[in-house]
Design a protein around this motif. Structure first.
Motif, PDB file in Angstrom:
ATOM      1  N   GLU A  17     -27.790 -33.490  15.529  1.00  0.00           N
ATOM      2  CA  GLU A  17     -27.520 -32.685  16.728  1.00  0.00           C
ATOM      3  C   GLU A  17     -28.801 -32.080  17.315  1.00  0.00           C
ATOM      4  OE1 GLU A  17     -26.069 -29.839  19.590  1.00  0.00           O
ATOM      5  OE2 GLU A  17     -27.364 -29.409  17.887  1.00  0.00           O
ATOM      6  N   SER A  52     -27.588 -20.759  18.445  1.00  0.00           N
ATOM      7  CA  SER A  52     -26.463 -20.279  19.256  1.00  0.00           C
ATOM      8  C   SER A  52     -25.344 -19.734  18.354  1.00  0.00           C
ATOM      9  CB  SER A  52     -25.942 -21.370  20.199  1.00  0.00           C
ATOM     10  OG  SER A  52     -25.513 -22.479  19.481  1.00  0.00           O
ATOM     11  N   HIS A  71     -21.664 -26.440  15.016  1.00  0.00           N
ATOM     12  CA  HIS A  71     -21.506 -27.666  15.795  1.00  0.00           C
ATOM     13  C   HIS A  71     -22.499 -28.742  15.385  1.00  0.00           C
ATOM     14  CE1 HIS A  71     -24.512 -25.268  18.031  1.00  0.00           C
ATOM     15  NE2 HIS A  71     -25.079 -26.433  18.243  1.00  0.00           N
ATOM     16  N   PHE A 115     -16.762 -28.369  23.740  1.00  0.00           N
ATOM     17  CA  PHE A 115     -17.975 -28.306  22.908  1.00  0.00           C
ATOM     18  C   PHE A 115     -17.694 -27.413  21.707  1.00  0.00           C
ATOM     19  CE2 PHE A 115     -22.271 -27.858  21.522  1.00  0.00           C
ATOM     20  CZ  PHE A 115     -22.948 -28.964  22.020  1.00  0.00           C
ATOM     21  N   ARG A 160     -28.601 -30.026  26.653  1.00  0.00           N
ATOM     22  CA  ARG A 160     -27.957 -30.773  25.570  1.00  0.00           C
ATOM     23  C   ARG A 160     -28.478 -32.207  25.555  1.00  0.00           C
ATOM     24  NH1 ARG A 160     -22.057 -27.786  26.376  1.00  0.00           N
ATOM     25  NH2 ARG A 160     -22.661 -25.843  25.358  1.00  0.00           N
ATOM     26  N   CYS A 189     -27.081 -23.182  13.887  1.00  0.00           N
ATOM     27  CA  CYS A 189     -27.911 -23.241  15.095  1.00  0.00           C
ATOM     28  C   CYS A 189     -28.161 -21.815  15.601  1.00  0.00           C
ATOM     29  CB  CYS A 189     -27.165 -24.067  16.144  1.00  0.00           C
ATOM     30  SG  CYS A 189     -27.939 -24.045  17.769  1.00  0.00           S
TER      31      CYS A 189
HETATM   32  C1  LIG Z   1     -26.826 -28.145  22.477  1.00  0.00           C
HETATM   33  C2  LIG Z   1     -26.544 -27.098  21.455  1.00  0.00           C
HETATM   34  O1  LIG Z   1     -27.368 -27.243  20.365  1.00  0.00           O
HETATM   35  C3  LIG Z   1     -26.670 -25.743  22.025  1.00  0.00           C
HETATM   36  N1  LIG Z   1     -26.706 -24.751  21.000  1.00  0.00           N
HETATM   37  C4  LIG Z   1     -25.538 -25.483  22.997  1.00  0.00           C
HETATM   38  O2  LIG Z   1     -24.554 -24.891  22.650  1.00  0.00           O
HETATM   39  O3  LIG Z   1     -25.648 -25.858  24.134  1.00  0.00           O
END
Ligand SMILES: C[C@@H](O)[C@H](N)C(=O)O
Ligand SMILES: NC(=O)c1ccc[n+]([C@@H]2O[C@H](COP(=O)([O-])OP(=O)(O)OC[C@H]3O[C@@H](n4cnc5c(N)ncnc54)[C@H](O)[C@@H]3O)[C@@H](O)[C@H]2O)c1
Length: 343
Positions: A148, A39, A62, A111, A288, A37
């Motif tokens: 996700e 992030s 994640h 998370f 989210r 992702c």
């Molecule tokens: C929701 C998720 O994909 C996002 N990257 C987060 O950490 O909030």
């Protein structure tokens, strides 16, 4: 078991850790596939996102799916051999937000891959069984991992009340914007417009069925031309670019909805509040997701959304560093990591 930890920006190390033992309400998942992702890439590059700072070695990842190999003694709904998508945020289940069902807003959420909570670039993860969703035969583990970002798209469309006959503009054709476009279509939107400055992203959006794709430089004119000067019913901002956030009000019709899902690196964007009042625009944030995984699995099972088509490359856990370097390329949409070999 082997895990990959981020030790400092740009540096992964492989470490041996004890295989986790599932609690009574947990299952042990042998991790199959994990999506990279934006992030994850941000932590890899900068070691932090805002106030979340990587202060000790952190396992990233994640967007995960795998196979149940052990169940806690209280688990009834899942069995060894089931393939599952893991919802990465587990809320406290007790606070005011959890009580209202708004568990995505729980301040005490655990998370994955958000400091200090470890993620899924690990051979095994023990996870609450009710945050694991069984995948039917028709949905592959790699598709399951992308429940996700698909969940982000579902929550956005719910927040924007996207429905039959709506026109929807999505700014930003990364994985989130492209999946918002797909979910909007599945929810009944009949006109889907996508804006992105990168040619390849616009081509991909077209190939996936967008009615109009446009460079942001030409956006206002393109929206006006497509909607007889009215503006679209819903604008979803999925780039985080301040100019795109500010431009949402030039594209939405009077009485329309704006959903902000993109995260600007600083809160410098401003919206014209006089126009908001005058044109009665609903502006909503989308954070989210909640209660989206069952819908995500169903959308994949019936072929309404193609997540596999977003994947540019797949790497093995041993090549995590080079996979992250590829993921940084602005032309890349989605990279996947095969953590343990598919069975
Ligand atoms: C929701 C998720 O994909 C996002 N990257 C987060 O950490 O909030
Ligand atoms: N709110 C949430 O729950 C949530 C969850 C996941 C991601 N996000 C955020 O959503 C955004 C999208 O995520 P992603 O993974 O698809 O990111 P991404 O970086 O892969 O995609 C963003 C896209 O926006 C495009 N873009 C840049 N400037 C633009 C402009 N002015 N107009 C239109 N497009 C422009 C980029 O070319 C890119 O294709 C990011 O800001 C991310 O942090 C929010």
């Amino acid at each position: 078991m082997q895990v990959a930890v981020l030790t400092e920006p740009g540096e992964f190390e492989y470490r041996e850790r004890d295989r986790p033992v599932p609690d009574a309400d947990e299952v042990l998942v042998r991790v199959g596939e994990v999506g990279i992702c934006g992030s994850d890439v941000h932590y890899y590059e900068h070691g932090r996102i805002g106030d979340y700072v990587v202060e000790s070695p952190l396992v990233l990842g994640h967007e995960a799916a795998g196979e149940v190999v052990e169940t806690g003694r209280g688990v009834t709904g899942l069995a060894s051999g089931d393939r599952v998508a893991m919802e990465p945020g587990v809320p406290c289940r007790r606070c005011a937000y959890c009580s209202r069902g708004e568990y995505n807003l729980c301040p005490d959420v655990t998370f994955m891959a958000t400091p200090p909570d470890d993620g899924a670039f690990a051979e095994y993860v023990a996870w609450p069984a009710d945050y694991c969703y069984r995948l039917p035969e028709s949905v592959s583990t790699r598709e399951g991992s992308l429940c996700e970002p698909l969940s982000v798209g579902i929550h956005v469309c719910r927040r924007g009340a996207v429905g039959l006959g709506d026109s929807v503009l999505v700014t930003g054709a990364g994985p989130i914007g492209l999946l918002v476009a797909d979910v909007a279509r599945a929810a009944g939107a009949t006109d889907v417009l996508v804006a992105d400055p990168v040619d390849r992203k616009r081509d991909l959006a077209s190939a996936r069925g967008a009615d109009v794709t446009v460079d942001p430089a030409d956006l206002t004119e393109a929206v006006a031309a497509h909607t007889d000067g009215l503006g679209v019913d819903v604008v979803v901002e999925a780039s985080g670019a301040p100019s795109a956030i500010e431009g949402t009000l030039d594209c939405v019709r009077r009485g329309g909805r704006v959903v902000l899902v993109g995260l600007a690196s600083e809160s410098t964007a401003s919206l014209d509040t006089l126009a908001l009042v005058d044109d009665e625009i609903d502006v909503r944030g989308s954070f989210r997701y909640r209660d989206t995984y069952p819908a995500a699995v169903s959308l994949l099972a019936d072929g309404s959304v193609d997540v596999a088509g977003l994947v540019d490359f797949e790497a093995s856990l041993a090549d995590l560093g080079s996979a992250f370097e590829r993921a940084r390329d602005p032309e890349t949409v989605k990279g996947l990591v095969e953590v343990t070999t598919r069975r």
